[in-house]
Design an enzyme around this catalytic site. Structure first.
Site, mmCIF file in Angstrom:
data_model
loop_
_atom_site.group_PDB
_atom_site.id
_atom_site.type_symbol
_atom_site.label_atom_id
_atom_site.label_comp_id
_atom_site.label_asym_id
_atom_site.label_seq_id
_atom_site.Cartn_x
_atom_site.Cartn_y
_atom_site.Cartn_z
ATOM 1 N N HIS A 147 0.847 -1.200 0.000
ATOM 2 C CA HIS A 147 0.000 0.000 0.000
ATOM 3 C C HIS A 147 0.879 1.245 0.000
ATOM 4 O O HIS A 147 1.922 1.299 0.638
ATOM 5 C CB HIS A 147 -1.028 -0.008 1.124
ATOM 6 C CG HIS A 147 -0.530 0.250 2.515
ATOM 7 N ND1 HIS A 147 -0.406 1.517 3.042
ATOM 8 C CD2 HIS A 147 -0.151 -0.575 3.508
ATOM 9 C CE1 HIS A 147 0.014 1.449 4.292
ATOM 10 N NE2 HIS A 147 0.192 0.180 4.607
ATOM 11 N N ASP A 164 5.483 2.925 7.550
ATOM 12 C CA ASP A 164 4.190 2.382 7.130
ATOM 13 C C ASP A 164 3.560 3.295 6.091
ATOM 14 O O ASP A 164 2.918 4.269 6.453
ATOM 15 C CB ASP A 164 3.286 2.241 8.356
ATOM 16 C CG ASP A 164 1.984 1.544 8.045
ATOM 17 O OD1 ASP A 164 1.837 1.039 6.928
ATOM 18 O OD2 ASP A 164 1.109 1.528 8.926
ATOM 19 N N GLU A 223 -5.470 1.736 1.787
ATOM 20 C CA GLU A 223 -5.347 0.600 2.719
ATOM 21 C C GLU A 223 -5.658 1.017 4.140
ATOM 22 O O GLU A 223 -6.312 0.299 4.908
ATOM 23 C CB GLU A 223 -3.930 0.012 2.638
ATOM 24 C CG GLU A 223 -3.742 -1.297 3.409
ATOM 25 C CD GLU A 223 -3.285 -1.128 4.858
ATOM 26 O OE1 GLU A 223 -3.201 -2.142 5.561
ATOM 27 O OE2 GLU A 223 -3.036 0.012 5.299
ATOM 28 N N GLU A 224 -5.175 2.206 4.499
ATOM 29 C CA GLU A 224 -5.288 2.656 5.881
ATOM 30 C C GLU A 224 -6.734 2.874 6.325
ATOM 31 O O GLU A 224 -7.017 2.938 7.507
ATOM 32 C CB GLU A 224 -4.480 3.936 6.090
ATOM 33 C CG GLU A 224 -2.972 3.761 5.922
ATOM 34 C CD GLU A 224 -2.335 2.928 7.036
ATOM 35 O OE1 GLU A 224 -3.062 2.453 7.914
ATOM 36 O OE2 GLU A 224 -1.106 2.764 7.013
ATOM 37 N N ASP A 239 4.026 -5.018 3.598
ATOM 38 C CA ASP A 239 3.524 -3.949 4.455
ATOM 39 C C ASP A 239 4.432 -3.846 5.687
ATOM 40 O O ASP A 239 4.416 -4.736 6.525
ATOM 41 C CB ASP A 239 2.077 -4.244 4.863
ATOM 42 C CG ASP A 239 1.410 -3.026 5.509
ATOM 43 O OD1 ASP A 239 2.090 -1.994 5.683
ATOM 44 O OD2 ASP A 239 0.216 -3.113 5.832
ATOM 45 N N HIS A 262 1.719 5.214 12.671
ATOM 46 C CA HIS A 262 0.600 6.106 12.327
ATOM 47 C C HIS A 262 0.724 7.496 12.960
ATOM 48 O O HIS A 262 -0.266 8.128 13.298
ATOM 49 C CB HIS A 262 -0.733 5.464 12.706
ATOM 50 C CG HIS A 262 -1.075 4.295 11.827
ATOM 51 N ND1 HIS A 262 -2.249 3.589 11.946
ATOM 52 C CD2 HIS A 262 -0.401 3.707 10.814
ATOM 53 C CE1 HIS A 262 -2.274 2.614 11.049
ATOM 54 N NE2 HIS A 262 -1.163 2.669 10.350
HETATM 55 ZN ZN LIG Z 1 0.568 -0.500 6.580
#
Ligand SMILES: [Zn+2]
Length: 607
Positions: free
Chosen positions: A314, A324, A361-362, A390, A458
């Site tokens: 992603h 990420d 994706e998130e 990922d 995140h």
């Molecule tokens: Zn991810």
């Protein structure tokens, strides 16, 4: 002479030695120039870069758009006060105090000071929630039943303050909603990835006390308004009220700095319970549909069978997203380059290779789910396997997963890369783009990465600084991941590589079935189910290597439900999911009929 001729005739296949750590560093920096929140204007920078890179190395590219429900947060605020009667409060003090929700960046890392995304939960509810703060531990069902026992009706209308960890954040909010809470705050505890673990940013890799973990709270996959079909232009859409898996109360991720204000003496209590404060959460959203874009790069296969192998990462993130999923996207691009170099020099794979750069994706695996929904029939027939990338380079600990059909190829690739394959190459849980492939199209899936703890998950602080300073300064782990990807994809690109694993699938299915109900006092339908399980096992034992081994899971794909064999829930998974939720005779029969198709010669006839 003959040897030389043979060399000339068979161009060099993709070489893991072509993987370049220096080039991967540049890739990560380029991907992280702008935040990549799905559907945002800034995210187009990475979209166009990936598309151009695929083309530059000789791949045929296909950008594909979907219009999805993923409301933008346009305002958020959090107020708090002590629960004193209004007339007791000294008149000059403001009654409600607003909390500062911002994450603090560092001059050492200018990118962390760049404007990014507000603290937010994807697909939470908008509106205002106000009530007394109740500490709900990790927000498990057990935590809430304890609270219900302790507080009774007082739980109704409260604001649940929940610690991250243990279960998917969407389930935490759903549990709070089911318990009657009016709103949810989820905070990151320093014991999990902050100061208790080591030095915090910018001196170390752990989360500083203003760090925030964003993330989706949607309890589902794909566009919630097009469940089971692709959200292409003009597609039919259900209403937000009809959608399944959306939470109905506002929630907000907060930092430890904010959370400790709600705890007595600024310390997390040992037990769940009411705290001495009130909170008010306000969230405004713009719910106009947003456009997400998957970018595909293709190297056509030459054996004419139509079989394809897919590898994907992603591209979207909650900010600059270096770990990420800058790491996974960087590996994807590097693997594509190595294959592209060989392809432009004349090498051709037997099977078609598809490099997938997913968007959304998130927010709940939106890009990959919509793609699988759109191309489901073709994938069921022709997809040999899907490899997911990922977070692949955040520390030295190597891990991998593989469904039974891809376990052997994964072991072969590990061996060629000088890595020892994990002994327990298990069926994966949820949480990333392999899910729709396995769950909706029955495709065998695998994934891997090098991991270590760190505190930027995140967060606005997930920038190249943390990768280059602490996690992978020489891009060695990035290179290792890309090399393993090259070996695995190359192995799968050959039609000589068959996927076995039917016996292992059946072994796991029997284990899952054993947990379904006691074997005594079975109804006729249940007896039929266990009989079918036994017969399917016998057939796969007799014929463990069917010609099209990668199609094992196809017998279990129901058009309206997805896999009858395996289903994810948050980060976990369930065997025989339909039977777990509903053991009516019709449902038992449906699963029994699927078992009856396993290993039948009709599967092989399609050769
Ligand atoms: Zn991810």
């Amino acid at each position: 002479m003959f040897f030389l001729l043979a060399l000339l005739q068979s161009p060099l296949s993709p070489q893991a030695a072509d993987v370049s750590p220096a080039r991967m560093r540049e890739t990560l920096q380029e991907l992280c120039k702008q935040p990549r929140v799905a559907g945002s204007l800034e995210s187009h920078h990475a979209r166009d870069y990936v598309d151009a890179e695929f083309q530059r190395v000789g791949l045929v590219t296909h950008p594909v758009d979907y219009s999805v429900y993923a409301p933008r947060q346009i305002g958020q605020s959090l107020f708090w006060r002590n629960p004193l009667p209004e007339d007791v409060v000294i008149s000059s003090a403001p009654f409600w105090l607003e909390m500062d929700l911002s994450e603090v960046g560092f001059t050492e890392d200018p990118a962390s000071l760049q404007s990014q995304q507000p603290p937010m939960h994807g697909l939470t509810a908008s509106g205002t929630a106000e009530g007394p703060i109740v500490f709900a531990g990790f927000g498990t069902e057990k935590d809430f039943s304890q609270l219900r026992e302790d507080l009774g009706d007082e739980l109704e209308g409260s604001i649940a303050l929940i610690r991250y960890g243990k279960l998917y954040r969407g389930l935490k909010v759903a549990n709070a909603e089911a318990a009657g809470c009016a709103g949810v705050l989820i905070y990151t505890d320093p014991d999990d990835d902050g100061a208790s673990r080591g030095k915090v940013l910018p001196e170390g890799k752990w989360r500083p006390e203003t760090g925030i973990q964003r993330g989706s709270v949607f309890n589902g996959n794909g566009d919630p308004l097009t469940p089971g079909w692709a959200s292409t232009e003009g597609a039919q859409r259900i209403s937000v009220e009809e959608a399944v898996g959306l939470v109905g109360i506002p929630s907000l991720p907060i930092s430890w700095k904010n959370a400790k204000e709600f705890f007595e003496y600024g310390e997390r209590p040992n037990a769940v319970g009411k705290q001495h404060a009130l909170a008010r959460i306000q969230i405004q959203q713009n719910d106009a549909p947003v456009t997400i874009t998957n970018v595909f790069g293709v190297i056509p296969g030459m054996d004419g069978s139509g079989e394809i192998v897919l590898i994907g990462a992603h591209r979207d993130s909650w900010g600059l997203g270096a770990v990420d999923n800058g790491t996974g996207s960087t590996a994807l691009l590097e693997i594509a380059r190595v294959f592209g170099i060989a392809y432009t020099k004349g090498w051709k794979p037997d099977r078609t290779l598809v490099f997938c750069s997913w968007d959304g994706e998130e927010w709940g695996l939106m890009g990959s789910t919509e793609a699988v929904e759109e191309k489901r029939d073709g994938l069921r027939k022709n997809a040999v396997g899907y490899i997911n990338l990922d977070v692949v380079a955040s520390g030295g600990r190597f891990s991998a997963f593989a469904t039974p059909g891809l376990a052997d190829p994964m072991r072969v690739a590990c061996e060629k890369s000088g890595l020892s394959a994990p002994s327990n190459l298990g069926t994966p849980g949820g949480g990333s783009d392999h899910v729709p492939f396995l769950e909706w199209a029955g495709v065998e899936v695998a994934g891997f990465g090098f991991h270590g703890g760190q505190g930027t998950y995140h967060s606005q602080l997930d920038t190249p600084y943390v990768v280059e300073t602490f996690l992978d300064p020489d891009f060695e782990l990035h290179a290792k991941a890309a090399k393993l990807g090259v070996h695995l994809l190359l192995h799968l690109s050959s039609k000589e590589t068959k996927l076995h694993g039917a016996q292992e699938w059946m072994r796991r299915a029997r284990e899952g079935a054993a947990r379904l109900l006691p074997h005594k006092n079975q109804s006729l339908a249940w007896k039929g189910f266990f009989q079918a399980l036994k017969e399917a096992t016998k057939r796969t034992d007799q014929n463990p290597k069917p010609a099209k081994g990668f199609r094992f899971h196809q017998a279990f794909i129901a058009d309206d439900f997805g896999s009858l064999l395996w289903h994810t829930e948050g980060y976990g998974s369930l065997w025989f999911p339909r039977l777990t939720g509903d053991s009516s005779e019709a449902v038992i029969l449906e699963t029994t009929q699927a078992l009856q198709k396993v290993g039948l010669p009709s599967d092989a006839r399609e050769e």
